[in-house]
Write a protein that holds these residues in place. Structure first.
Motif, mmCIF file in Angstrom:
data_model
loop_
_atom_site.group_PDB
_atom_site.id
_atom_site.type_symbol
_atom_site.label_atom_id
_atom_site.label_comp_id
_atom_site.label_asym_id
_atom_site.label_seq_id
_atom_site.Cartn_x
_atom_site.Cartn_y
_atom_site.Cartn_z
ATOM 1 N N LYS A 1 31.288 55.575 36.594
ATOM 2 C CA LYS A 1 31.052 55.387 38.029
ATOM 3 C C LYS A 1 29.613 54.966 38.310
ATOM 4 C CE LYS A 1 34.621 58.031 40.207
ATOM 5 N NZ LYS A 1 34.960 58.838 41.355
ATOM 6 N N ARG A 2 28.649 55.531 37.573
ATOM 7 C CA ARG A 2 27.249 55.156 37.777
ATOM 8 C C ARG A 2 27.015 53.687 37.428
ATOM 9 N NH1 ARG A 2 26.357 60.109 35.059
ATOM 10 N NH2 ARG A 2 25.467 59.049 33.254
ATOM 11 N N VAL B 1 26.432 60.742 41.584
ATOM 12 C CA VAL B 1 27.354 59.644 41.874
ATOM 13 C C VAL B 1 28.648 59.820 41.091
ATOM 14 C CG1 VAL B 1 27.679 57.135 41.698
ATOM 15 C CG2 VAL B 1 25.498 58.065 42.458
ATOM 16 N N GLY B 2 28.554 60.340 39.881
ATOM 17 C CA GLY B 2 29.747 60.558 39.070
ATOM 18 C C GLY B 2 29.426 60.429 37.595
ATOM 19 N N ASN B 3 30.467 60.233 36.809
ATOM 20 C CA ASN B 3 30.259 60.105 35.371
ATOM 21 C C ASN B 3 29.645 58.740 35.053
ATOM 22 O OD1 ASN B 3 32.368 58.345 35.687
ATOM 23 N ND2 ASN B 3 33.854 59.542 34.511
ATOM 24 N N ARG C 1 27.663 46.978 41.295
ATOM 25 C CA ARG C 1 27.988 46.539 42.655
ATOM 26 C C ARG C 1 26.718 46.336 43.480
ATOM 27 N NH1 ARG C 1 32.338 49.553 45.638
ATOM 28 N NH2 ARG C 1 33.034 47.489 46.248
ATOM 29 N N ARG D 1 29.279 51.323 37.411
ATOM 30 C CA ARG D 1 29.982 50.511 38.408
ATOM 31 C C ARG D 1 29.177 50.427 39.706
ATOM 32 N NH1 ARG D 1 35.114 51.244 41.992
ATOM 33 N NH2 ARG D 1 35.699 49.057 42.187
ATOM 34 N N ALA D 2 28.578 51.551 40.115
ATOM 35 C CA ALA D 2 27.775 51.561 41.336
ATOM 36 C C ALA D 2 26.578 50.629 41.203
ATOM 37 C CB ALA D 2 27.312 52.985 41.649
ATOM 38 N N THR E 1 27.263 58.670 46.517
ATOM 39 C CA THR E 1 28.587 58.978 45.966
ATOM 40 C C THR E 1 29.663 58.008 46.452
ATOM 41 O OG1 THR E 1 28.916 60.567 47.754
ATOM 42 C CG2 THR E 1 28.117 61.427 45.659
ATOM 43 N N PRO F 1 30.570 53.497 44.583
ATOM 44 C CA PRO F 1 31.569 52.867 43.710
ATOM 45 C C PRO F 1 32.913 52.602 44.392
ATOM 46 C CG PRO F 1 30.672 54.849 42.687
ATOM 47 C CD PRO F 1 30.171 54.805 44.081
ATOM 48 N N ASP F 2 33.229 53.327 45.454
ATOM 49 C CA ASP F 2 34.565 53.267 46.039
ATOM 50 C C ASP F 2 34.657 52.476 47.340
ATOM 51 O OD1 ASP F 2 35.444 54.912 43.942
ATOM 52 O OD2 ASP F 2 34.784 56.690 45.032
#
Length: 161
Positions: A79-80, A74-76, A86, A82-83, A111, A114-115
């Protein structure tokens, strides 16, 4: 981080509350994954399994347990987190209405989680819930025959035979 949400069905059904608690033990995550009931969307993977019969849980039939996970894909760390935050908010907003009491859910971030816009996350979650809550109707009755497995066609007989 011991989160417990009490969601009610509305003002007229105040006595019927669904309790949403969080899965924390690895064994619970593995048990849900072993159940092999899942639905994949662009923003998340939703897994479902029936809760085990535990004697210490008095409100087993009014309880939904949810686990959240985000791998390094997913990311750093930012980002994890934040995901997962959410996904927690999506569950808080939607699961009390569409979830099955007495079941465990695991949400796996992807992935895009978060966006993506929040509305898209809610749409994806509701779609996954709808697909998982449908009964498996007529799976054995509507089997299609595999190609090439029918009655063999014999070649034309020669005149001399």
């Amino acid at each position: 981080m011991g989160e417990t949400f009490a969601e009610t069905g509305g003002p007229e059904t105040g006595s019927c509350a669904v309790k949403i608690s969080v899965l924390k033990k690895r064994a619970d995550f593995l048990r849900v994954a072993a159940g092999r009931q899942k639905w994949v969307s662009n923003s998340m993977i939703l897994q479902l399994a029936k809760s085990p019969d535990l004697d210490d849980l008095t409100n087993q039939k009014n309880q939904i347990r949810v686990g959240y996970t985000a791998s390094k894909k997913v990311g750093n760390a930012v980002k994890r987190v934040r995901a997962k935050r959410r996904l927690r908010e999506v569950v808080r907003a939607c699961l009390a209405d569409g979830g099955q009491a007495g079941h465990d859910y695991v949400l796996i971030a992807r992935t895009a989680t978060p966006d993506l816009p929040y509305d898209q996350l809610i749409r994806d979650f509701k779609w996954c819930l709808k697909r998982l809550n449908q009964p498996a109707e007529g799976k054995s009755e509507t089997k299609k025959p595999k190609k090439g497995k029918g009655i063999p066609v014999l070649g034309r007989l020669k005149e001399g035979e």
